[in-house]
Enzyme design. Structure first.
Site, short mmCIF file in Angstrom:
data_model
loop_
_atom_site.label_atom_id
_atom_site.label_comp_id
_atom_site.label_asym_id
_atom_site.label_seq_id
_atom_site.Cartn_x
_atom_site.Cartn_y
_atom_site.Cartn_z
N LYS A 137 45.34 -31.10 14.86
CA LYS A 137 46.23 -30.76 15.54
C LYS A 137 46.04 -29.67 15.80
O LYS A 137 47.58 -28.50 14.67
CB LYS A 137 47.23 -31.65 15.80
CG LYS A 137 48.51 -30.79 16.69
CD LYS A 137 49.55 -31.35 17.21
CE LYS A 137 50.33 -29.95 16.93
NZ LYS A 137 49.82 -28.80 18.23
N GLU B 76 52.53 -25.02 3.82
CA GLU B 76 52.34 -23.60 3.85
C GLU B 76 53.19 -22.99 5.54
O GLU B 76 52.98 -22.86 6.37
CB GLU B 76 50.39 -23.04 4.07
CG GLU B 76 49.58 -23.29 3.88
CD GLU B 76 49.65 -22.98 1.95
OE1 GLU B 76 50.21 -21.79 1.70
OE2 GLU B 76 48.24 -23.40 1.63
N CYS C 122 51.74 -14.83 8.10
CA CYS C 122 53.22 -14.91 7.21
C CYS C 122 53.16 -14.17 6.33
O CYS C 122 54.49 -13.85 5.84
CB CYS C 122 52.67 -16.68 6.97
SG CYS C 122 50.68 -16.65 6.23
N GLU D 52 62.81 -14.53 9.72
CA GLU D 52 61.38 -14.09 10.31
C GLU D 52 61.03 -13.50 11.12
O GLU D 52 61.50 -14.15 12.45
CB GLU D 52 60.59 -14.66 9.41
CG GLU D 52 58.46 -15.05 9.74
CD GLU D 52 58.14 -16.67 9.59
OE1 GLU D 52 58.12 -17.40 9.95
OE2 GLU D 52 56.88 -15.73 8.98
P1 NAD Z 1 55.51 -23.53 13.76
O1 NAD Z 1 56.16 -24.28 12.88
O2 NAD Z 1 56.42 -23.93 15.49
O3 NAD Z 1 54.03 -24.57 14.68
C1 NAD Z 1 52.96 -24.67 14.04
C2 NAD Z 1 52.86 -26.27 14.34
O4 NAD Z 1 53.13 -27.36 14.62
C3 NAD Z 1 51.76 -26.05 15.24
O5 NAD Z 1 50.24 -26.43 16.14
C4 NAD Z 1 52.43 -26.91 16.41
O6 NAD Z 1 52.25 -27.87 17.46
C5 NAD Z 1 53.02 -27.23 15.65
N1 NAD Z 1 54.40 -28.76 15.18
C6 NAD Z 1 55.47 -28.18 16.26
N2 NAD Z 1 56.53 -29.03 16.06
C7 NAD Z 1 56.41 -30.29 15.34
C8 NAD Z 1 56.65 -31.14 14.69
N3 NAD Z 1 57.62 -31.96 14.58
N4 NAD Z 1 55.95 -32.77 13.48
C9 NAD Z 1 54.65 -32.22 13.37
N5 NAD Z 1 53.72 -30.66 14.12
C10 NAD Z 1 54.33 -29.82 14.84
O7 NAD Z 1 54.44 -22.14 14.16
P2 NAD Z 1 54.04 -21.56 14.85
O8 NAD Z 1 54.76 -21.16 15.79
O9 NAD Z 1 52.85 -22.08 15.58
O10 NAD Z 1 53.48 -20.64 13.50
C11 NAD Z 1 54.21 -19.53 12.96
C12 NAD Z 1 54.52 -19.83 11.99
O11 NAD Z 1 53.48 -20.69 10.80
C13 NAD Z 1 55.52 -18.72 11.65
O12 NAD Z 1 56.47 -19.57 10.17
C14 NAD Z 1 54.83 -18.06 10.21
O13 NAD Z 1 54.95 -17.70 8.96
C15 NAD Z 1 53.92 -19.73 9.68
N6 NAD Z 1 52.34 -19.63 9.18
C16 NAD Z 1 52.14 -19.65 7.27
C17 NAD Z 1 51.02 -19.40 6.61
C18 NAD Z 1 51.10 -19.61 5.38
O14 NAD Z 1 50.15 -19.82 5.08
N7 NAD Z 1 52.41 -19.77 4.60
C19 NAD Z 1 50.19 -19.03 7.64
C20 NAD Z 1 50.52 -18.53 8.82
C21 NAD Z 1 51.63 -18.98 9.52
#
Ligand code: NAD
Length: 487
Positions: A173, A248, A282, A383
């Protein structure tokens, strides 16, 4: 390519969640109409994945044959790098240089796991009786992969490649804002001979489609990259199911300048660490600690260089700072900065969207540097995921370590110093999954990556990346021809 169809269990079909628009954040124009999955599509994808992963065609496929498919996928991505890069730049706003690098990284990831798969061995363990014992690894079945919007194809590959190498099926997804490249990737994968049903790509809202994948009884593991709040929610569901997860998550990574650092090298690295990808990373080095003895000389030089960074669309080769992923997100970043200023922070540069007709319809924000707040201020702890750096002085190593580690996150850190033994000592004291010394934001697929504290659970990448998607089994082969003595 027609993006109105989604990829469910090997079949391209209209998503039962309807259609939505993908918008170019550089100018607000429509990139494509895109299909949205429904919970029924999740059921179909998982059912197809369970069947395909149990099918002897895949389950008994020899490692070198499976590896050939993965290597072909890597080659197909590389051959298509320009198209992938253009599509991803339109969908995410990122510069072409960055999206090209992300596509090549995805190609490398598939080839790396193909090679790793070919060299994986099982273990014959030492027996303590009249039997032969071995420890073998088997696939989980269906793995759910949920990815964020900041580097789509690279994070998709990082999950799909090792999970397929391990013999699983994958239900992916992608993030709502940036699903196009994941659908494109599904087309490439399909053409390389991967048996039908082993990959599904289901764009849709996380709270509906992501949640349905996590809760589905047929899904045996979740690989998640995204925010800490979402990660915690997924971990709670996984705890109920007693299902393994790899998370992650977010970060607020400290970058440290010791007084003996090469100043030019440090400035270039710090700017790249926070302002490349417009800070939507991130691992962005978003908290900068500068030794107080050089603070007054160092910070103005840094600010001058930050203010001179070139802002523009991702399609221009001149651009260093491209738009953010959407105007919604840009406004959230701006709100963080406004709150910090209201709480007493000093603005050193940026703090606004650039003005002019070329920027008006886009999601732009100037590289921003703030100072004058303690490390426990909200702007130093939350963040932001945008081009915002906060600068803090430190007095000696103990003060530095205390401040740098005083965060709920533990994803990454950077150290700039010519004194390698001292930098090494410091690197060992920092609470972070990755530490860069005299470089930043460099990645190798062969080096494990994971977050400490609220930045994550488990590690991805590296040779053990395949094992992480398998279940371990011990087998005892009795060697006696007579009954066990007890009987
Ligand atoms: P997000 O947590 O809002 O969404 C990430 C994914 O999770 C999306 O596909 C979203 O649709 C899905 N999602 C949202 N709610 C969900 C639920 N209840 N159940 C299952 N899936 C759900 O994050 P974002 O805004 O897309 O990305 C930014 C974040 O990602 C930042 O916090 C960043 O630090 C983190 N990030 C971490 C890494 C790492 O490797 N540590 C890498 C890239 C981004």
């Amino acid at each position: 390519m027609d993006f109105t169809k989604i990829f469910v269990g090997g079949e391209w079909r209209e998503g039962r969640g309807g259609l939505t628009d993908s918008i170019d954040p550089a100018d607000g124009s429509l990139v494509a109409r895109r299909g949205v999955a429904s919970v029924d599509d999740v059921d179909d994808a998982v059912a197809a994945g369970l069947q395909a992963s149990a099918d002897p065609e895949w389950r008994n496929m020899l490692p070198h044959q499976r590896a050939r498919i993965l290597a072909r996928i890597g080659d197909a991505i590389e051959a298509d790098v320009e198209a992938i890069s253009a599509l991803q730049t339109a969908d995410t706003g990122k510069t072409r240089a960055e999206t090209r690098a992300l596509a090549l990284s995805a190609a490398g990831t598939f080839r790396y796991f193909a090679a790793a798969l070919e060299t994986m061995d099982e273990t014959l363990t030492s027996p303590r009786g009249s039997y032969l014992t071995m420890s073998v690894h088997e696939p989980i079945g269906v793995v759910g992969a949920i990815t964020p919007w900041n580097s789509p194809i690279a994070s998709d590959a990082q999950k799909i490649a090792p999970a397929l190498a391990a013999g699983n099926a994958v239900v992916l997804k992608p993030a709502e804002w940036t699903s196009l490249v994941s659908l494109h990737l599904a087309r490439l994968v399909e053409q390389q001979g991967l048996p039908r049903g082993l990959l599904s790509v289901l764009p849709g809202p996380g709270s509906v489609i992501g949640d349905a994948i996590v809760r589905h009884r047929g899904v045996g593991k979740i690989l998640f990259t995204g925010g800490t709040t979402t990660g915690r929610r997924i971990a709670a569901v996984a705890a109920e199911k007693l299902m393994p997860v790899s998370l992650e998550l977010g970060g607020k990574s400290p970058t440290i300048v010791l007084e003996d650092a090469d100043m030019d090298q440090a400035i270039a690295g710090i700017l790249f660490g926070i302002f490349s990808s417009s800070g939507q990373s991130c691992i962005a080095g978003s908290r900068l600690f500068v030794d107080r003895s050089i603070y007054d000389a160092f910070v103005p030089r840094l600010v001058e260089r930050a203010a001179a960074l070139r802002i523009g669309p991702g399609t221009s080769t001149e651009t260093q700072v491209a738009p953010l992923v959407s105007t919604i997100h840009r406004d959230q970043v701006a709100a963080h900065v406004e709150r910090a200023l209201a709480a007493g922070a000093t603005l050193l540069c940026g703090g606004e969207a650039p003005s002019g007709p070329e920027f008006d319809q886009g999601a732009y924000y100037r590289p921003t540097i703030l100072a004058g707040v303690p490390n426990d201020a909200v702007i130093c702890q939350e963040e932001i995921f945008g081009p915002v750096l906060v600068v803090l002085p430190f007095d000696g190593e103990e003060d530095l370590v205390a401040q740098a580690n005083d965060t709920v996150f533990g994803l990454a850190a950077g150290i700039w110093s010519r004194d390698f033994p001292r930098a090494y000592r410091l690197a060992r004291r920092l609470e972070a999954g990755t530490v860069w010394v005299n470089t930043y934001k460099q990645f190798s697929i062969s080096t494990p990556f994971g977050g400490w504290k609220e930045s994550g659970l488990g590690v991805e990448k590296g040779r053990d990346g395949i094992r992480a998607h398998m279940r371990q089994k011990s087998i005892y082969l009795g060697l006696d021809s007579h009954p066990l003595p007890w009987a």
